[in-house]
Enzyme design. Structure first.
Site, PDB file in Angstrom:
ATOM      1  N   LYS A   1      -4.196   7.994   1.222  1.00 16.21           N
ATOM      2  CA  LYS A   1      -3.334   6.867   0.889  1.00 16.21           C
ATOM      3  C   LYS A   1      -4.039   5.530   1.146  1.00 16.21           C
ATOM      4  CE  LYS A   1       1.036   7.339   1.951  1.00 16.21           C
ATOM      5  NZ  LYS A   1       1.656   7.461   0.606  1.00 16.21           N
TER       6      LYS A   1
ATOM      7  N   GLU B   1      -4.171   8.479  -3.679  1.00 15.15           N
ATOM      8  CA  GLU B   1      -3.270   7.416  -4.133  1.00 15.15           C
ATOM      9  C   GLU B   1      -4.116   6.226  -4.570  1.00 15.15           C
ATOM     10  OE1 GLU B   1       0.423   6.294  -1.783  1.00 15.15           O
ATOM     11  OE2 GLU B   1      -0.877   4.555  -1.425  1.00 15.15           O
TER      12      GLU B   1
ATOM     13  N   ASP C   1       0.215   4.503  -7.947  1.00 12.29           N
ATOM     14  CA  ASP C   1       1.325   4.037  -7.118  1.00 12.29           C
ATOM     15  C   ASP C   1       1.733   2.611  -7.467  1.00 12.29           C
ATOM     16  OD1 ASP C   1       3.164   4.459  -4.996  1.00 12.29           O
ATOM     17  OD2 ASP C   1       1.913   3.244  -3.675  1.00 12.29           O
TER      18      ASP C   1
ATOM     19  N   ARG D   1      32.184  21.635   9.852  1.00 12.81           N
ATOM     20  CA  ARG D   1      31.479  20.384   9.557  1.00 12.81           C
ATOM     21  C   ARG D   1      30.017  20.608   9.229  1.00 12.81           C
ATOM     22  NH1 ARG D   1      31.782  17.186   6.483  1.00 12.81           N
ATOM     23  NH2 ARG D   1      33.986  17.166   7.017  1.00 12.81           N
TER      24      ARG D   1
ATOM     25  N   LYS E   1       9.656  11.539   2.373  1.00 16.50           N
ATOM     26  CA  LYS E   1      10.704  10.609   2.805  1.00 16.50           C
ATOM     27  C   LYS E   1      12.012  11.379   2.930  1.00 16.50           C
ATOM     28  CE  LYS E   1       8.418   6.653   0.665  1.00 16.50           C
ATOM     29  NZ  LYS E   1       8.478   5.603  -0.382  1.00 16.50           N
TER      30      LYS E   1
END
Length: 271
Positions: A158, A187, A208, A89, A126
């Site tokens: 950011k 950003e 962004d 698995r 992410k």
């Protein structure tokens, strides 16, 4: 950090595979791993390591990065049945997840390179907790770039940094006072922030969550101000609209290629 050791401990616990161990003792066996879908193969070396840790030997029949068809036998495993079934698995999970990421990345790379041979498709942070190393590796196998691995290897200023610092200029100033040897990216959400960042000579700006034409206009103005700056775009970009950004971007970062891409199906069959 030995991640495969951690993954095996998670699955086997202290008692091991109690089902398999109650049926078999030292019997030897052989198995094959079959791709159930067309895909770009990724994670085959890691699957081999899983079986190796358990004492089984895996022969790799197809390499990471190869495009394979449904029904392809990608590996053959020999060893004790206890070892083969204990690793089944985890090995399949790694192959499935990584091949899904590599396949989608390759699709995006091939699409975008037709309109801009220099554009780079990038991952983000992410990622699945504990599996980032392998998800980023799968992006690379698919022809993309990993971007920064974590919070420690590059600066990305950011929106919340900018808000808390008071302005984009102040956030950049504070970073430059303390950090001298790291890549610095900002950003930005509008032309004003982008131009300030360009004048401060950061390494890159990340435009962004902007529509394609707005992002293109910002990129054009920024390059007039600072021709050497890297232009990255992100936010709401998918396979359906990526070609609207690819002609003018240096980098396109997409969270979905690691956080919500569909895994590819593989199976292990005892012979």
């Amino acid at each position: 950090m030995d991640l495969i050791k951690i993954y095996l401990e998670e699955d086997l616990g202290e008692e091991g595979d109690i089902t398999t161990n109650s049926i078999f003792t030292n019997e030897e066996g052989e198995a094959i791993i079959i791709a159930k879908e067309d895909c770009v193969l990724a994670g085959i070396e890691d699957a081999k390591e899983v079986f190796s840790r358990l004492g089984a030997e895996m022969q790799i029949l197809h390499q990471d990065g190869e495009k394979i068809k449904a029904g392809t036998i990608v590996a053959r495993i020999r060893g004790k049945l206890r070892a083969i079934l204990a690793g089944e698995r985890l090995a399949l999970n790694m192959l499935s997840r990584m091949s899904g990421i590599a396949t989608e990345t390759r699709t995006l790379v091939d699409m975008c390179r037709r309109v801009n041979p220099d554009v780079k498709i990038c991952a983000t942070r992410k990622t699945t907790p504990g599996f980032r190393k392998y998800e980023k590796k799968a992006v690379i196998i698919g022809g993309g770039e990993p971007h920064r691995f974590g919070l420690f290897d590059a600066v990305l200023i950011k929106d919340n940094h900018i808000k808390a610092a008071g302005s984009v200029g102040e956030a950049i100033r504070r970073v430059k006072e303390r950090i001298k040897d790291k890549f610095v990216e900002v950003e930005v959400e509008n032309l004003e922030q982008a131009l300030i960042s360009a004048r401060e000579e950061v390494d890159a700006i990340l435009i962004d969550n902007q529509p394609p034409q707005v992002a293109r206009d910002i990129a054009t103005r920024v390059r007039e101000e600072n021709p050497d700056i890297i232009i990255e775009v992100s936010g709401g970009i998918t396979r359906d609209n990526i070609l609207l950004y690819a002609p003018f971007a240096d980098r396109i970062s997409l969270g979905y290629i690691t956080h919500s891409v569909k895994s590819k199906d593989f199976s292990l069959e005892i012979l």
